[in-house]
Every structure is written in C-alpha cells, then in structure tokens.
Design a protein around this motif. Structure first.
Motif, PDB file in Angstrom:
ATOM      1  N   GLN A 188       4.331  16.328  -6.139  1.00 37.27           N
ATOM      2  CA  GLN A 188       3.317  17.184  -6.747  1.00 37.27           C
ATOM      3  C   GLN A 188       3.587  18.660  -6.480  1.00 37.27           C
ATOM      4  O   GLN A 188       3.248  19.512  -7.272  1.00 37.27           O
ATOM      5  N   GLY A 189       4.225  18.980  -5.361  1.00 34.36           N
ATOM      6  CA  GLY A 189       4.515  20.365  -5.025  1.00 34.36           C
ATOM      7  C   GLY A 189       5.729  20.921  -5.738  1.00 34.36           C
ATOM      8  O   GLY A 189       6.110  22.060  -5.516  1.00 34.36           O
ATOM      9  N   GLY A 190       6.383  20.106  -6.571  1.00 38.78           N
ATOM     10  CA  GLY A 190       7.543  20.565  -7.311  1.00 38.78           C
ATOM     11  C   GLY A 190       8.864  20.198  -6.660  1.00 38.78           C
ATOM     12  O   GLY A 190       9.915  20.486  -7.200  1.00 38.78           O
ATOM     13  N   GLY A 191       8.818  19.567  -5.494  1.00 36.93           N
ATOM     14  CA  GLY A 191      10.042  19.161  -4.822  1.00 36.93           C
ATOM     15  C   GLY A 191      10.505  17.789  -5.303  1.00 36.93           C
ATOM     16  O   GLY A 191      10.029  17.258  -6.300  1.00 36.93           O
ATOM     17  N   THR A 192      11.434  17.234  -4.569  1.00 34.08           N
ATOM     18  CA  THR A 192      11.995  15.928  -4.896  1.00 34.08           C
ATOM     19  C   THR A 192      12.071  15.100  -3.632  1.00 34.08           C
ATOM     20  O   THR A 192      12.392  15.616  -2.568  1.00 34.08           O
ATOM     21  N   THR A 193      11.753  13.817  -3.741  1.00 37.43           N
ATOM     22  CA  THR A 193      11.881  12.901  -2.615  1.00 37.43           C
ATOM     23  C   THR A 193      12.574  11.636  -3.081  1.00 37.43           C
ATOM     24  O   THR A 193      12.419  11.224  -4.230  1.00 37.43           O
ATOM     25  N   LEU A 194      13.348  11.037  -2.202  1.00 41.32           N
ATOM     26  CA  LEU A 194      14.009   9.774  -2.527  1.00 41.32           C
ATOM     27  C   LEU A 194      13.022   8.637  -2.308  1.00 41.32           C
ATOM     28  O   LEU A 194      12.269   8.631  -1.326  1.00 41.32           O
ATOM     29  N   ILE A 195      13.016   7.674  -3.225  1.00 43.32           N
ATOM     30  CA  ILE A 195      12.148   6.511  -3.083  1.00 43.32           C
ATOM     31  C   ILE A 195      12.973   5.249  -3.244  1.00 43.32           C
ATOM     32  O   ILE A 195      14.025   5.255  -3.853  1.00 43.32           O
ATOM     33  N   ASP A 196      12.449   4.158  -2.665  1.00 43.69           N
ATOM     34  CA  ASP A 196      13.097   2.845  -2.737  1.00 43.69           C
ATOM     35  C   ASP A 196      12.310   2.004  -3.735  1.00 43.69           C
ATOM     36  O   ASP A 196      11.169   1.620  -3.473  1.00 43.69           O
ATOM     37  N   LEU A 197      12.899   1.732  -4.877  1.00 39.21           N
ATOM     38  CA  LEU A 197      12.223   0.973  -5.935  1.00 39.21           C
ATOM     39  C   LEU A 197      11.965  -0.482  -5.542  1.00 39.21           C
ATOM     40  O   LEU A 197      11.160  -1.156  -6.173  1.00 39.21           O
ATOM     41  N   SER A 198      12.621  -0.958  -4.485  1.00 43.86           N
ATOM     42  CA  SER A 198      12.393  -2.335  -4.048  1.00 43.86           C
ATOM     43  C   SER A 198      11.231  -2.439  -3.071  1.00 43.86           C
ATOM     44  O   SER A 198      10.905  -3.531  -2.603  1.00 43.86           O
ATOM     45  N   LYS A 199      10.594  -1.297  -2.740  1.00 43.90           N
ATOM     46  CA  LYS A 199       9.492  -1.293  -1.786  1.00 43.90           C
ATOM     47  C   LYS A 199       8.259  -0.601  -2.373  1.00 43.90           C
ATOM     48  O   LYS A 199       7.929   0.538  -2.020  1.00 43.90           O
ATOM     49  N   PRO A 200       7.530  -1.290  -3.268  1.00 45.74           N
ATOM     50  CA  PRO A 200       6.307  -0.678  -3.811  1.00 45.74           C
ATOM     51  C   PRO A 200       5.217  -0.614  -2.747  1.00 45.74           C
ATOM     52  O   PRO A 200       5.197  -1.431  -1.823  1.00 45.74           O
ATOM     53  N   LEU A 201       4.316   0.334  -2.890  1.00 46.77           N
ATOM     54  CA  LEU A 201       3.170   0.463  -1.958  1.00 46.77           C
ATOM     55  C   LEU A 201       2.038  -0.408  -2.411  1.00 46.77           C
ATOM     56  O   LEU A 201       1.805  -0.678  -3.534  1.00 46.77           O
ATOM     57  N   ASP A 226       6.641   3.775 -13.867  1.00 51.52           N
ATOM     58  CA  ASP A 226       5.575   3.074 -14.594  1.00 51.52           C
ATOM     59  C   ASP A 226       4.216   3.187 -13.916  1.00 51.52           C
ATOM     60  O   ASP A 226       3.471   2.225 -13.829  1.00 51.52           O
ATOM     61  N   GLY A 227       3.902   4.373 -13.370  1.00 48.09           N
ATOM     62  CA  GLY A 227       2.592   4.610 -12.766  1.00 48.09           C
ATOM     63  C   GLY A 227       2.420   4.004 -11.378  1.00 48.09           C
ATOM     64  O   GLY A 227       1.351   4.102 -10.793  1.00 48.09           O
ATOM     65  N   ARG A 228       3.451   3.373 -10.846  1.00 53.89           N
ATOM     66  CA  ARG A 228       3.354   2.766  -9.512  1.00 53.89           C
ATOM     67  C   ARG A 228       3.853   3.755  -8.459  1.00 53.89           C
ATOM     68  O   ARG A 228       4.557   4.697  -8.757  1.00 53.89           O
ATOM     69  N   GLN A 229       3.483   3.481  -7.207  1.00 55.65           N
ATOM     70  CA  GLN A 229       3.960   4.291  -6.093  1.00 55.65           C
ATOM     71  C   GLN A 229       4.906   3.452  -5.240  1.00 55.65           C
ATOM     72  O   GLN A 229       4.721   2.240  -5.104  1.00 55.65           O
ATOM     73  N   TYR A 230       5.888   4.113  -4.662  1.00 58.29           N
ATOM     74  CA  TYR A 230       6.904   3.425  -3.882  1.00 58.29           C
ATOM     75  C   TYR A 230       7.068   4.080  -2.522  1.00 58.29           C
ATOM     76  O   TYR A 230       6.685   5.227  -2.318  1.00 58.29           O
ATOM     77  N   GLN A 231       7.660   3.323  -1.616  1.00 61.37           N
ATOM     78  CA  GLN A 231       7.916   3.793  -0.259  1.00 61.37           C
ATOM     79  C   GLN A 231       8.970   4.904  -0.288  1.00 61.37           C
ATOM     80  O   GLN A 231      10.058   4.713  -0.832  1.00 61.37           O
ATOM     81  N   PRO A 232       8.666   6.083   0.296  1.00 61.56           N
ATOM     82  CA  PRO A 232       9.699   7.127   0.356  1.00 61.56           C
ATOM     83  C   PRO A 232      10.789   6.730   1.351  1.00 61.56           C
ATOM     84  O   PRO A 232      10.542   6.033   2.326  1.00 61.56           O
ATOM     85  N   VAL A 233      11.985   7.194   1.090  1.00 62.26           N
ATOM     86  CA  VAL A 233      13.114   6.940   1.969  1.00 62.26           C
ATOM     87  C   VAL A 233      13.182   8.084   2.968  1.00 62.26           C
ATOM     88  O   VAL A 233      13.256   9.245   2.570  1.00 62.26           O
ATOM     89  N   THR A 234      13.121   7.766   4.264  1.00 65.01           N
ATOM     90  CA  THR A 234      13.140   8.823   5.281  1.00 65.01           C
ATOM     91  C   THR A 234      14.550   9.341   5.512  1.00 65.01           C
ATOM     92  O   THR A 234      14.736  10.513   5.810  1.00 65.01           O
ATOM     93  N   ARG A 235      15.549   8.481   5.390  1.00 69.66           N
ATOM     94  CA  ARG A 235      16.947   8.887   5.539  1.00 69.66           C
ATOM     95  C   ARG A 235      17.724   8.343   4.358  1.00 69.66           C
ATOM     96  O   ARG A 235      17.616   7.168   4.035  1.00 69.66           O
ATOM     97  N   PRO A 236      18.524   9.154   3.692  1.00 68.70           N
ATOM     98  CA  PRO A 236      19.335   8.628   2.588  1.00 68.70           C
ATOM     99  C   PRO A 236      20.261   7.520   3.100  1.00 68.70           C
ATOM    100  O   PRO A 236      20.748   7.588   4.222  1.00 68.70           O
TER     101      PRO A 236
END
Length: 158
Positions: A145-158, A121-131
C-alpha cells in the motif's frame, strides 16, 4: 468517430507496458536481514554519490484532448498538444553499480516476477522474510500500500 476511443485505448495500452515486470533482490547465506539491508543501503548510497540523478526533459507530441489545439487539421479536432517526458540518464549506471557492489560483497542477484492480478485474485499471502537461495516458481513480488514491493509465497495463503 472511432479514432478517439482507439487512440485512448492505444495510449492506455502503451502506458500499462511501462510498469516493471520484475523485482530484483540479493541473497547471501548466513547473513541477517539487518546486515543485508545495511549492505544494500551502503551500495545504494555509493551508487547515488557516484552517479547522481541527471534528469532531462523533452516535450513529446501527443493527444491534447479537446482542450488542446487543433493541430492545423479541421478533420481531427483535439489532436495536438504535448506532454513533458522526464528521463534520468544516470539511472542505468546507478543500477549497474548497485548490482556490482552487492556482488562484490558476496550477494547473489535474484530476479522475481511481479505477481499478476490473476495470481493474487483478492487473496492475501504470507510475505517472504528472506528471499530463497534459488528462484522458486511460487515466489513473486507484490505491491504494498505504501508503494513498495514485498516478496510473497503463493503456496502460503493467509
């Protein structure tokens, strides 16, 4: 009159279903990110060497637009033409070898869902450094933005 918009909607719906619905990561307790990344690269290189890309193409009939030929029918102008579909016959073998290799090195395979637009929903979240060690409902994979994928924690918005 409604055949062309309906056909375009069907094509769009079909293509949207082609995207991945999950992201795979590998975890191992007490292993640094550098070691995990090095092991992943080693396994991927081994899989690529054992099962190199075997690209096959085929011409698939499809909607050619009004620039295409008429397909022999005066009632449906614009139908006809084709597009080239490429597939890699060895992709499933590479993926299986990569998974097996990481498992033999002691890693556990984890599957995370791709984040939906409603979740982000247009928000940014904290990336997860370790799964996380186990699947968590608040973890999903977001496109970068570079076309890759990163894990994020939806409970930790920036």
């Amino acid at each position: 009159m409604f055949r062309i918009p309906a056909a375009l909607a069907l094509i769009g719906l079909t293509l949207s279903a082609c995207g991945p619905t999950s992201h795979v990561s590998y975890t191992k307790p007490n292993v640094s990110n550098n070691t995990a990344n090095r092991n992943f690269v080693e396994c991927r290189q081994e899989a690529n060497a054992l099962f190199p890309a075997a690209i096959f193409t085929e011409s698939v009939p499809g909607y050619g637009g009004y620039g295409g030929y008429y397909g022999g029918s005066p009632y449906y102008p614009g139908w006809g033409g084709s597009y080239v579909q490429a597939s890699d016959a060895n992709a499933p073998l590479r993926a299986q070898h990569l998974s097996d290799c990481m498992t033999l090195k002691g890693y556990q395979r984890q599957v995370h869902p791709i984040c939906t637009s409603a979740q982000l929903d247009g928000r940014q979240y904290q990336p997860v450094t370790r799964p996380p060690a186990s699947a968590a409902a608040n973890i999903c994979a977001a496109r970068t933005q570079g076309g890759g994928t990163t894990l994020i924690d939806l409970s930790k918005p920036l």
